[in-house]
Write a protein that holds these residues in place. Structure first.
Motif, PDB file in Angstrom:
ATOM      1  N   PRO A 130     -27.109   8.914  20.405  1.00  0.00           N
ATOM      2  CA  PRO A 130     -26.208  10.075  20.328  1.00  0.00           C
ATOM      3  C   PRO A 130     -24.874   9.777  19.668  1.00  0.00           C
ATOM      4  N   GLY A 131     -24.450   8.513  19.693  1.00  0.00           N
ATOM      5  CA  GLY A 131     -23.175   8.154  19.090  1.00  0.00           C
ATOM      6  C   GLY A 131     -23.146   8.344  17.589  1.00  0.00           C
ATOM      7  N   VAL A 132     -24.323   8.277  16.937  1.00  0.00           N
ATOM      8  CA  VAL A 132     -24.357   8.437  15.480  1.00  0.00           C
ATOM      9  C   VAL A 132     -23.942   9.854  15.095  1.00  0.00           C
ATOM     10  N   ALA A 133     -24.499  10.852  15.768  1.00  0.00           N
ATOM     11  CA  ALA A 133     -24.144  12.249  15.471  1.00  0.00           C
ATOM     12  C   ALA A 133     -22.660  12.501  15.759  1.00  0.00           C
ATOM     13  N   ALA A 134     -22.155  11.926  16.843  1.00  0.00           N
ATOM     14  CA  ALA A 134     -20.749  12.127  17.196  1.00  0.00           C
ATOM     15  C   ALA A 134     -19.830  11.499  16.156  1.00  0.00           C
ATOM     16  N   ALA A 135     -20.152  10.282  15.725  1.00  0.00           N
ATOM     17  CA  ALA A 135     -19.325   9.617  14.716  1.00  0.00           C
ATOM     18  C   ALA A 135     -19.404  10.346  13.380  1.00  0.00           C
ATOM     19  N   ARG A 136     -20.599  10.813  13.032  1.00  0.00           N
ATOM     20  CA  ARG A 136     -20.782  11.530  11.780  1.00  0.00           C
ATOM     21  C   ARG A 136     -19.915  12.792  11.745  1.00  0.00           C
ATOM     22  N   ALA A 137     -19.864  13.511  12.859  1.00  0.00           N
ATOM     23  CA  ALA A 137     -19.068  14.740  12.919  1.00  0.00           C
ATOM     24  C   ALA A 137     -17.577  14.449  12.795  1.00  0.00           C
ATOM     25  N   GLU A 138     -17.171  13.298  13.281  1.00  0.00           N
ATOM     26  CA  GLU A 138     -15.748  12.960  13.290  1.00  0.00           C
ATOM     27  C   GLU A 138     -15.266  12.335  11.985  1.00  0.00           C
ATOM     28  N   LEU A 139     -16.188  11.756  11.221  1.00  0.00           N
ATOM     29  CA  LEU A 139     -15.799  10.934  10.080  1.00  0.00           C
ATOM     30  C   LEU A 139     -14.955  11.650   9.012  1.00  0.00           C
ATOM     31  N   GLU A 176     -11.573  -3.237   2.684  1.00  0.00           N
ATOM     32  CA  GLU A 176     -10.803  -4.002   3.672  1.00  0.00           C
ATOM     33  C   GLU A 176      -9.936  -3.088   4.533  1.00  0.00           C
ATOM     34  N   ALA A 177      -9.354  -2.045   3.913  1.00  0.00           N
ATOM     35  CA  ALA A 177      -8.483  -1.142   4.671  1.00  0.00           C
ATOM     36  C   ALA A 177      -9.257  -0.324   5.697  1.00  0.00           C
ATOM     37  N   LEU A 178     -10.506  -0.009   5.408  1.00  0.00           N
ATOM     38  CA  LEU A 178     -11.307   0.828   6.297  1.00  0.00           C
ATOM     39  C   LEU A 178     -12.020   0.042   7.396  1.00  0.00           C
ATOM     40  N   ARG A 179     -12.143  -1.245   7.223  1.00  0.00           N
ATOM     41  CA  ARG A 179     -12.995  -2.025   8.125  1.00  0.00           C
ATOM     42  C   ARG A 179     -12.539  -1.927   9.586  1.00  0.00           C
ATOM     43  N   ALA A 180     -11.250  -2.159   9.840  1.00  0.00           N
ATOM     44  CA  ALA A 180     -10.758  -2.143  11.222  1.00  0.00           C
ATOM     45  C   ALA A 180     -10.797  -0.741  11.829  1.00  0.00           C
ATOM     46  N   PRO A 181     -10.274   0.302  11.154  1.00  0.00           N
ATOM     47  CA  PRO A 181     -10.331   1.628  11.772  1.00  0.00           C
ATOM     48  C   PRO A 181     -11.752   2.133  11.986  1.00  0.00           C
ATOM     49  N   LEU A 182     -12.669   1.819  11.080  1.00  0.00           N
ATOM     50  CA  LEU A 182     -14.055   2.256  11.283  1.00  0.00           C
ATOM     51  C   LEU A 182     -14.706   1.488  12.431  1.00  0.00           C
ATOM     52  N   THR A 183     -14.306   0.240  12.615  1.00  0.00           N
ATOM     53  CA  THR A 183     -14.811  -0.518  13.764  1.00  0.00           C
ATOM     54  C   THR A 183     -14.335   0.116  15.066  1.00  0.00           C
ATOM     55  N   ASP A 184     -13.075   0.557  15.095  1.00  0.00           N
ATOM     56  CA  ASP A 184     -12.560   1.239  16.287  1.00  0.00           C
ATOM     57  C   ASP A 184     -13.330   2.533  16.548  1.00  0.00           C
ATOM     58  N   LEU A 185     -13.568   3.301  15.491  1.00  0.00           N
ATOM     59  CA  LEU A 185     -14.317   4.549  15.634  1.00  0.00           C
ATOM     60  C   LEU A 185     -15.728   4.275  16.148  1.00  0.00           C
ATOM     61  N   ALA A 186     -16.380   3.283  15.582  1.00  0.00           N
ATOM     62  CA  ALA A 186     -17.735   2.944  16.006  1.00  0.00           C
ATOM     63  C   ALA A 186     -17.767   2.539  17.475  1.00  0.00           C
ATOM     64  N   THR A 187     -16.818   1.727  17.872  1.00  0.00           N
ATOM     65  CA  THR A 187     -16.783   1.249  19.255  1.00  0.00           C
ATOM     66  C   THR A 187     -16.636   2.404  20.235  1.00  0.00           C
ATOM     67  N   ARG A 188     -15.825   3.388  19.881  1.00  0.00           N
ATOM     68  CA  ARG A 188     -15.644   4.545  20.764  1.00  0.00           C
ATOM     69  C   ARG A 188     -16.943   5.310  20.991  1.00  0.00           C
ATOM     70  N   HIS A 189     -17.844   5.218  20.033  1.00  0.00           N
ATOM     71  CA  HIS A 189     -19.100   5.956  20.145  1.00  0.00           C
ATOM     72  C   HIS A 189     -20.293   5.048  20.470  1.00  0.00           C
ATOM     73  N   GLY A 190     -20.014   3.829  20.918  1.00  0.00           N
ATOM     74  CA  GLY A 190     -21.085   2.918  21.299  1.00  0.00           C
ATOM     75  C   GLY A 190     -21.871   2.368  20.130  1.00  0.00           C
ATOM     76  N   LEU A 191     -21.228   2.293  18.968  1.00  0.00           N
ATOM     77  CA  LEU A 191     -21.887   1.809  17.760  1.00  0.00           C
ATOM     78  C   LEU A 191     -21.248   0.501  17.299  1.00  0.00           C
ATOM     79  N   ILE A 192     -21.840  -0.094  16.286  1.00  0.00           N
ATOM     80  CA  ILE A 192     -21.254  -1.264  15.639  1.00  0.00           C
ATOM     81  C   ILE A 192     -21.109  -0.967  14.164  1.00  0.00           C
ATOM     82  N   VAL A 193     -20.302  -1.773  13.463  1.00  0.00           N
ATOM     83  CA  VAL A 193     -20.140  -1.640  12.023  1.00  0.00           C
ATOM     84  C   VAL A 193     -20.863  -2.790  11.337  1.00  0.00           C
ATOM     85  N   GLU A 194     -21.733  -2.437  10.405  1.00  0.00           N
ATOM     86  CA  GLU A 194     -22.458  -3.420   9.597  1.00  0.00           C
ATOM     87  C   GLU A 194     -21.859  -3.408   8.197  1.00  0.00           C
ATOM     88  N   PRO A 195     -21.095  -4.448   7.802  1.00  0.00           N
ATOM     89  CA  PRO A 195     -20.528  -4.466   6.459  1.00  0.00           C
ATOM     90  C   PRO A 195     -21.574  -4.853   5.427  1.00  0.00           C
TER      91      PRO A 195
END
Length: 290
Positions: A130-139, A176-195
């Motif tokens: 469910p976190g994928v749909a939530a993150a997608r809506a917020e992105l 590089e600028a997006l990596r940290a904020p997207l990691t924070d967003l992913a964590t809030r939704h129970g996801l991880i970031v794959e670079p």
């Protein structure tokens, strides 16, 4: 790091089959050649079987990739495509369905969360996180608020969502600028970031290419494994092959050469020249096995 070698190497006749430069890689290749019927050939899709393009929807397998796989596949235990893409998308973009010689091909999509088997032509997968749909809506609003570089764009991947920076005026700076904020967003939704190569993918935890490869190799009782990849997402699969080797199953690590991902080149037993080099390797293996 791997490279091509001259024809005096015992693994190389007429310069067709390049020799690994590491002892473990040479052992892996020897095991594949000795008992190909117990070998698994596993390959990433983008950057390995298909050239990297600006728009992932336009990516297609190298025109000689499927013919090469169709010649090799009947001679080995299994061929598996291990990809972060949805399995069905990889099948369509690869042109894998209904090909003589690929009747037992397996595509492990979404890092192994999805599986397509050529023998049935169907995809099996668990329910979406469910976190994928939530993150997608917020992105979209999220990227606007943080002042993301012009030229970044969002890719819908079904069980994941990705932010690409390759079209930005400075792709690496945007990445590089997006990596940290997207990691924070992913964590809030129970996801991880794959670079990856100018892409940051938000996806569920628990599955990666290493887990997928290990489970599949165990499933078919593989006695040797070749894995070819080009990107950071392939590092877990490299790690899985290292673990298999430490447990007594020989393996060969191939980097589909890229100057963007030096970590993979440095860990590879053999480096080939992108998808074209991968195709040559597949054909050379098929020729050597006979």
């Amino acid at each position: 790091m791997g490279s091509h070698t001259d024809s005096t190497d015992p693994y190389d006749t007429d310069d067709s089959l390049p020799a690994p430069v590491t002892p473990a890689g040479r052992d892996g290749l020897a095991a594949i050649l000795r008992r190909p019927e117990r070998a698994v050939i596993a390959l990433d899709f983008d950057g390995t079987l298909a050239p990297i393009v600006a728009d992932p929807e336009q990516a297609r397998a190298h025109p000689e990739a499927v013919p090469a796989l169709a010649v090799l596949a009947p001679k080995v235990a299994a061929v598996a495509v291990v990809t972060g893409r949805p399995a069905g998308v990889a099948v369509r973009h690869g042109g894998f369905a209904g090909v003589a010689g690929l009747e037992h091909l397996v595509v492990l999509g979404h890092y192994g969360a999805e599986r397509w088997d050529a023998v049935t032509g169907t995809v099996n997968a668990p329910a979406p996180h469910p976190g994928v749909a939530a993150a997608r809506a917020e992105l979209p609003g999220f990227l606007d608020r943080i002042g993301a570089w012009q030229g970044t764009w969002i890719e819908e991947k079904g069980r994941a969502v990705a932010v690409h920076t390759r079209r930005a005026s400075d792709p690496q700076a945007a990445f590089e600028a997006l990596r940290a904020p997207l990691t924070d967003l992913a964590t809030r939704h129970g996801l991880i970031v794959e670079p990856g190569r100018m892409v940051l993918e938000l996806r569920p935890p628990g599955m990666d290419k290493g887990v997928a490869l290990s489970e599949y190799a165990r499933e078919i009782s593989a006695e040797s494994v070749l894995y070819a990849g080009d990107d950071l997402g392939d590092l877990p699969a490299f790690g899985a092959v290292d673990k298999l080797r430490s447990d007594g199953t020989p393996g060969l690590l191939v980097c589909s050469g890229s100057d963007e991902v030096t970590e993979l080149r440095e860990r590879a037993d053999l480096v080939v020249d992108g998808p074209e080099g991968v195709v040559r390797l597949l054909r050379a293996l098929a020729d050597r096995i006979g």
